[in-house]
Design an enzyme around this catalytic site. Sequence first.
Site, PDB file in Angstrom:
ATOM      1  N   HIS A  29      36.679 -14.135 -48.774  1.00 20.19           N
ATOM      2  CA  HIS A  29      36.544 -15.490 -48.249  1.00 20.19           C
ATOM      3  C   HIS A  29      37.828 -15.986 -47.599  1.00 20.19           C
ATOM      4  O   HIS A  29      38.009 -17.202 -47.444  1.00 20.19           O
ATOM      5  CB  HIS A  29      36.119 -16.453 -49.371  1.00 20.19           C
ATOM      6  CG  HIS A  29      34.751 -16.190 -49.892  1.00 20.19           C
ATOM      7  ND1 HIS A  29      34.211 -16.911 -50.940  1.00 20.19           N
ATOM      8  CD2 HIS A  29      33.792 -15.294 -49.523  1.00 20.19           C
ATOM      9  CE1 HIS A  29      32.981 -16.467 -51.196  1.00 20.19           C
ATOM     10  NE2 HIS A  29      32.717 -15.480 -50.348  1.00 20.19           N
ATOM     11  N   GLY A  30      38.721 -15.101 -47.261  1.00 22.90           N
ATOM     12  CA  GLY A  30      39.916 -15.480 -46.537  1.00 22.90           C
ATOM     13  C   GLY A  30      41.016 -16.032 -47.430  1.00 22.90           C
ATOM     14  O   GLY A  30      41.026 -15.856 -48.651  1.00 22.90           O
TER      15      GLY A  30
END
Length: 574
Positions: free
Chosen positions: A404-405
């Site tokens: 998710h970064g």
Amino acid sequence: MRHSPILILLFSIYFLTLFLSLEARHHSHTKHKHYSHSHNPPSEISIPPSPLPSPYTSAPPPYTSAPPPLPSPYTSAPPPYTSAPPPLPSPYTSAPPPYTSAPPPLPSPYTSAPPPYTSAPPPLPSPYTSPPPPYTSAPPPLPSTYTSPPPPPPLEEPPSPPPTSDHNNCQNVSGVFDVRTFGAIGDGITDDTESFKMAWDTACQSELPLNFIIVPSGFSFIVQSTIFTGPCQGGLVLKVDGTLMTPDGPESWPKNNSRRQWLVFYRINGMSLEGSGTIDGRGQKWWDLPCKPHKGPNGTTLPGPCDSPVAIRFFLSSNLTVKGLRIKNSPQFHFRFDGCQTVYVESIIITAPALSPNTDGIHIENTNDVKIYNSIVSNGDDCVSIGTGCFDVDIKNITCGPGHGISIGSLGNHNSKACVSNITVRESTIKMSDNGVRIKTWQGGSGSVSGVTFKNIHMDTVKNPLIIDQFYCLSNDCSNKTSAVFVSDIVYTSIKGTYDIKHPPIHFACSDSVPCTNLTLSDVELLPSQGDILSDAFCWNAYGNSETLTIPPVFCLLDGIPQSISDNDIGQCR
């Protein structure tokens, strides 16, 4: 031929004369020998002198008493000769054959030890009434043949004190504590928790400036949920070259142990967790709990116990280093730093499946002076997540994805106050990820996020490369609220790469009542990973500017500073 009587008579007279002459010589020689013995009677002979040259090639057998009397007139050699020596010339003024020269003179009456003794000889008869100097004690028994001098006895080391325990010896010598010396087995089956606790306590109490706890390679150690407590006397290095494993799933987790954490390091100042080994959270059975996201019917969740342990947690600690390790498949967060300062993370690898829920790689909260460098994170949630109370954080050269970064937040949950400042993410790559660099806050919170820079970041097929979301919610029934965490002074510089065309590459959704301010974009180039469609940027109540032309263009930013921003919003975290 005839011989005349006269000739025969002459020969007879000659031989008679010769015989008488020889008899006279023999009588004279016998007298000389008797004279010599009158001065040195055989009963007073003691041990022979020091060894003579060949044929005496070795010392004669040791005498335990005076040698036997020699027969007079000493016409044969003393033992050990088995036959008489060759005749000696009169008057015996030189050494008999086979001696080529006279033996060295011996001191009388042998007041010092004769060679070849290297230690005290056995007691000798008079005149040796006591061992000669410099010997102070009797030597060990000599071999019966005594054909050569005995070797000197070896020097004995002084006895060392008996060890009290293996780990005490390690402490006193080198400050190295191998968990196996405390009873750890490392067979992947045995519970080694107590051995690790003993190793920790011993190293922690050591007064040496630096102590090493060794988890050796080639072994797999199962450790239950444990808190390793400080402060310690000196610095500590937990060197993991083998494998550390959790119990295998919720059913193997002891009921009296916390299900929210596995290995906790509490109140430690000056510790390094490093090595070439692996920390295995064995999270699959935890991810399969029905309460986890996407595990219920149609992607829903079901009620039931849902607590899952964080693999490694540092709590209220300082001067920490995590370096070189591989950690995988944590039931929940892989690393979590709470209430810490001066944290350095270098060259670690974190892996978990893309759909593993809540498996953040590194989460920091209420922590400052953090450096996370040169690492790889591939998991099912944020690669790095930054919670409230964090400032002075530098993230560099991180390869992130899938996941998710890199996220700041979520912040302000349950109407809480959150303060985050001075965060930098640079020279990193985010690939095949749901998000790129993200700021996420809940409605109803307070506080601020400020002084954030995202610089020199490459995006590879990322759904939402740049995102601010002040309407963060995990369900569909989150109500709108007027208060929010204030987001300002956010810089995006040199952000390039590709995005998934299903989502806009730039998404700034700010609070209705507390807008985002001073957003700056420079040298941003984001292209679709497939096709030629360029999605427009999305902005909602976001103020800022583009210093250079961006791809796609960002025309939705508002100019200036909104009138709705109060001094209270700006100063509540200062």
